[in-house]
Design a protein around this motif. Structure first.
Motif, mmCIF file in Angstrom:
data_model
loop_
_atom_site.group_PDB
_atom_site.id
_atom_site.type_symbol
_atom_site.label_atom_id
_atom_site.label_comp_id
_atom_site.label_asym_id
_atom_site.label_seq_id
_atom_site.Cartn_x
_atom_site.Cartn_y
_atom_site.Cartn_z
ATOM 1 N N PRO A 59 -12.759 39.565 -69.275
ATOM 2 C CA PRO A 59 -12.093 38.806 -68.328
ATOM 3 C C PRO A 59 -10.730 39.460 -67.738
ATOM 4 O O PRO A 59 -10.157 40.193 -68.658
ATOM 5 C CB PRO A 59 -11.544 37.397 -69.571
ATOM 6 N N TYR A 60 -10.556 39.078 -66.484
ATOM 7 C CA TYR A 60 -9.331 39.494 -65.778
ATOM 8 C C TYR A 60 -9.314 40.923 -65.449
ATOM 9 O O TYR A 60 -8.131 41.500 -65.005
ATOM 10 C CB TYR A 60 -7.997 39.157 -66.592
ATOM 11 N N CYS A 61 -10.407 41.682 -65.562
ATOM 12 C CA CYS A 61 -10.552 43.021 -65.232
ATOM 13 C C CYS A 61 -11.115 43.230 -63.839
ATOM 14 O O CYS A 61 -12.316 42.702 -63.258
ATOM 15 C CB CYS A 61 -11.538 43.657 -66.145
ATOM 16 N N LEU A 62 -10.404 43.913 -62.891
ATOM 17 C CA LEU A 62 -10.775 44.071 -61.485
ATOM 18 C C LEU A 62 -11.479 45.016 -61.083
ATOM 19 O O LEU A 62 -11.878 45.220 -59.921
ATOM 20 C CB LEU A 62 -9.445 43.786 -60.606
ATOM 21 N N THR B 241 -16.177 35.931 -66.058
ATOM 22 C CA THR B 241 -15.784 35.604 -67.339
ATOM 23 C C THR B 241 -14.220 34.995 -67.500
ATOM 24 O O THR B 241 -13.492 35.731 -66.675
ATOM 25 C CB THR B 241 -15.864 36.393 -68.646
ATOM 26 N N ARG B 242 -13.779 34.147 -68.386
ATOM 27 C CA ARG B 242 -12.463 33.751 -68.459
ATOM 28 C C ARG B 242 -11.980 33.491 -70.015
ATOM 29 O O ARG B 242 -12.998 32.988 -70.659
ATOM 30 C CB ARG B 242 -11.972 32.639 -67.679
ATOM 31 N N SER B 243 -10.880 33.701 -70.374
ATOM 32 C CA SER B 243 -10.503 33.263 -71.585
ATOM 33 C C SER B 243 -9.185 32.491 -71.763
ATOM 34 O O SER B 243 -8.499 32.482 -70.497
ATOM 35 C CB SER B 243 -10.039 34.590 -72.598
ATOM 36 N N SER B 244 -8.935 31.955 -72.781
ATOM 37 C CA SER B 244 -7.587 31.151 -72.780
ATOM 38 C C SER B 244 -7.074 31.312 -74.039
ATOM 39 O O SER B 244 -7.873 31.473 -75.228
ATOM 40 C CB SER B 244 -7.812 29.610 -72.455
ATOM 41 N N LEU B 245 -5.763 30.708 -74.259
ATOM 42 C CA LEU B 245 -5.140 30.928 -75.660
ATOM 43 C C LEU B 245 -4.776 29.527 -76.266
ATOM 44 O O LEU B 245 -4.057 28.835 -75.297
ATOM 45 C CB LEU B 245 -3.811 31.873 -75.321
ATOM 46 N N ALA C 124 -15.096 30.816 -69.901
ATOM 47 C CA ALA C 124 -16.079 30.859 -68.997
ATOM 48 C C ALA C 124 -16.891 32.043 -69.591
ATOM 49 O O ALA C 124 -16.117 33.231 -69.725
ATOM 50 C CB ALA C 124 -15.996 30.903 -67.526
ATOM 51 N N VAL C 125 -17.915 31.991 -69.733
ATOM 52 C CA VAL C 125 -18.801 33.418 -70.300
ATOM 53 C C VAL C 125 -19.835 33.985 -69.239
ATOM 54 O O VAL C 125 -20.584 35.028 -69.925
ATOM 55 C CB VAL C 125 -19.706 32.856 -71.526
ATOM 56 N N GLY C 126 -19.665 33.529 -68.035
ATOM 57 C CA GLY C 126 -20.547 34.070 -67.014
ATOM 58 C C GLY C 126 -22.043 34.196 -67.362
ATOM 59 O O GLY C 126 -22.511 33.353 -67.989
ATOM 60 N N SER C 127 -22.350 35.607 -67.401
ATOM 61 C CA SER C 127 -23.850 35.802 -67.917
ATOM 62 C C SER C 127 -23.961 36.420 -69.214
ATOM 63 O O SER C 127 -25.179 36.686 -69.400
ATOM 64 C CB SER C 127 -24.829 36.631 -66.672
ATOM 65 N N MET C 128 -23.016 36.485 -69.887
ATOM 66 C CA MET C 128 -22.896 36.911 -71.351
ATOM 67 C C MET C 128 -23.961 35.926 -72.156
ATOM 68 O O MET C 128 -23.748 34.939 -72.182
ATOM 69 C CB MET C 128 -21.653 37.180 -71.917
ATOM 70 N N PRO C 129 -24.628 36.794 -73.032
ATOM 71 C CA PRO C 129 -25.629 35.875 -73.955
ATOM 72 C C PRO C 129 -25.070 35.287 -75.032
ATOM 73 O O PRO C 129 -25.518 35.453 -76.260
ATOM 74 C CB PRO C 129 -26.695 36.893 -74.088
ATOM 75 N N ILE C 130 -23.993 34.487 -75.022
ATOM 76 C CA ILE C 130 -23.178 34.056 -75.937
ATOM 77 C C ILE C 130 -22.950 32.439 -75.854
ATOM 78 O O ILE C 130 -22.273 31.706 -76.811
ATOM 79 C CB ILE C 130 -21.997 34.734 -76.515
#
Length: 448
Positions: free
Chosen positions: A366-369, A377-381, A391-397
């Motif tokens: 997440p947040y890597c350009l 993907t995105r994360s939150s605190l 958001a997990v995009g295509s990661m299998p989790i």
């Protein structure tokens, strides 16, 4: 007394020499090894810094952190800066003659005080040649962790360059060395990367190191914003490493928080002490410290020494306390295992598997350009500091974590998340100072 001199004579023989063996012996003696992030361009100052680290009231290892020109391979700029006496933000190990570096280390680096070279390069071959020529055999990084966050080097190129570098380092086995390599994979982006991905990349880079000849490895994890979540993550990392790296010597290393640091000395000290306590509770053998000056400037040698001693004291105190109950399982380990398994299923060669995993979005920071990162993907605190996937995009989790997905952060929410730790610890320090002042005014002993 410091280093192995404080623990007894160093053992010798197969598997008992070098950086990893030093850390293992310290752990057996019940001591947390503490390490600074120190690097100075001037050779005399670098030597003074190593001596001060060795002589600190703690079990320490030394660090030579390299400058950014060396990290990016701009050696001409490093030469010009040295010739002009211009400031560099680290030690230019490739540019300094090897005899100069050997003089820095003479009478300092030995079995009782090993020294690690830290660099940040996606193409570290010349760095590894230089450190080996100087008589050192410990470094860190990785084909993913020193590629994606730090520049635009294609991932496949970083993998190839790291393959060559690992094999170069591993070749010192022929000469009786026990080379050590630490994965930086557990520190991706410093903050706002949920623990399961940190664990997965740390383990995958360690497997890459092993595949290319390394037999002494450490796995990193960066302190985040919730101690119980970090304890769960470290426990999971230790279990997975114990299974997948059972045939090598390995240990865990914690990094004191790598995001926006408290501005007050009190807040910074509280955060460092919590990192030391986390290291003890999480089963880590080594801690990379930060100082009270982190929010303002490059710390002095004296500030680094104070940080080392404060962390060591906090770790010793934590070992004397009753061990807390294990944190609840929130799905971190299940997610990490799913990510690792999905990557390893892509190719028998770990390097090729890593490249294919990022191309497919199975790994996505997440947040890597970086162009090779899918960026879906995105994360939150959370209010309690826990990191969650938004958001997990295509990661299998998908569906593996205990909690549902949280809303994706807007710009205001992202800025608030980035400063969460700084605000919290500065607030704690302010409250503690006010309480101490009130107690003193009433003639009472300060609360501890």
């Amino acid at each position: 007394m410091t280093g192995l001199s404080a623990l007894g004579p160093a053992e010798t023989g197969p598997g008992r020499a070098g950086f990893g063996a030093f850390v293992a012996q310290a752990a057996e003696a019940g001591a947390l090894v503490v390490q600074p992030r120190m690097g100075m361009a001037d050779a005399a100052r670098m030597r003074e810094g190593l001596l001060a680290t060795r002589d600190a009231a703690a079990v320490t290892v030394g660090t030579i952190t390299l400058d950014s020109y060396t990290r990016t391979g701009d050696l001409a700029a490093a030469r010009r800066a040295l010739a002009a006496g211009a400031g560099l933000n680290g030690y230019p190990i490739v540019t300094h003659p090897v005899d100069v570096t050997r003089e820095v280390l003479r009478g300092v680096a030995d079995a009782g005080f090993p020294v690690q070279v830290r660099h940040g390069s996606a193409a570290p071959e010349r760095i590894f040649h230089a450190l080996l020529a100087a008589g050192l055999d410990a470094s860190e990084g990785g084909p993913v962790s020193y590629c994606l966050p730090y520049g635009r080097t294609p991932l496949h190129e970083s993998v190839a360059r790291w393959r060559t570098s690992c094999e170069l380092l591993a070749s010192t086995w022929e000469f009786g060395a026990e080379p050590h390599l630490e994965t930086f994979g557990g520190c991706l982006m410093g903050q706002l990367c949920p623990p399961s991905l940190l664990i997965a990349v740390s383990v995958l880079e360690a497997l890459f190191f092993r595949a290319h000849g390394l037999r002494s490895i450490s796995l990193s994890y960066a302190q985040q914003a919730n101690a119980r979540q970090d304890e769960e993550a470290l426990a999971a990392l230790g279990r997975i490493a114990g299974e997948l790296l059972a045939d090598v010597d390995w240990h865990l290393v914690v990094y004191a928080y790598m995001g926006v640091y408290p501005r007050s000395p009190g807040g910074a000290r509280l955060l460092l002490e919590d990192a030391a306590r986390l290291s003890v509770r999480g089963g880590a053998a080594r801690l990379i410290v930060k100082t009270t000056a982190e929010a303002h400037r490059i710390p002095t040698v004296a500030e680094n020494v104070r940080a080392l001693e404060a962390a060591a004291a906090a770790a010793t105190a934590e070992r004397a306390r009753p061990r807390p109950a294990a944190p609840p399982d929130t799905g971190i380990e299940a997610e990490a295992r799913a990510l690792i398994g999905a990557v390893l299923d892509l190719d028998a060669d770990v390097g090729r598997a890593l490249v294919r995993a990022f191309a497919a979005g199975y790994l996505d920071v997440p947040y890597c350009l970086h162009p090779d990162n899918a960026g879906r993907t995105r994360s939150s605190l959370g209010p309690d500091g826990r990191l969650h996937w938004s958001a997990v995009g295509s990661m299998p989790i998908a569906g593996l974590g205990e909690r549902g997905r949280t809303p994706i952060l807007g710009s205001a929410g992202l800025l608030a998340a980035l400063s969460h730790v700084q605000r919290g610890y500065d607030g704690r320090a302010e409250y503690a100072a006010a309480a101490a002042s009130a107690s003193a005014a009433r003639g009472l002993p300060a609360a501890r």
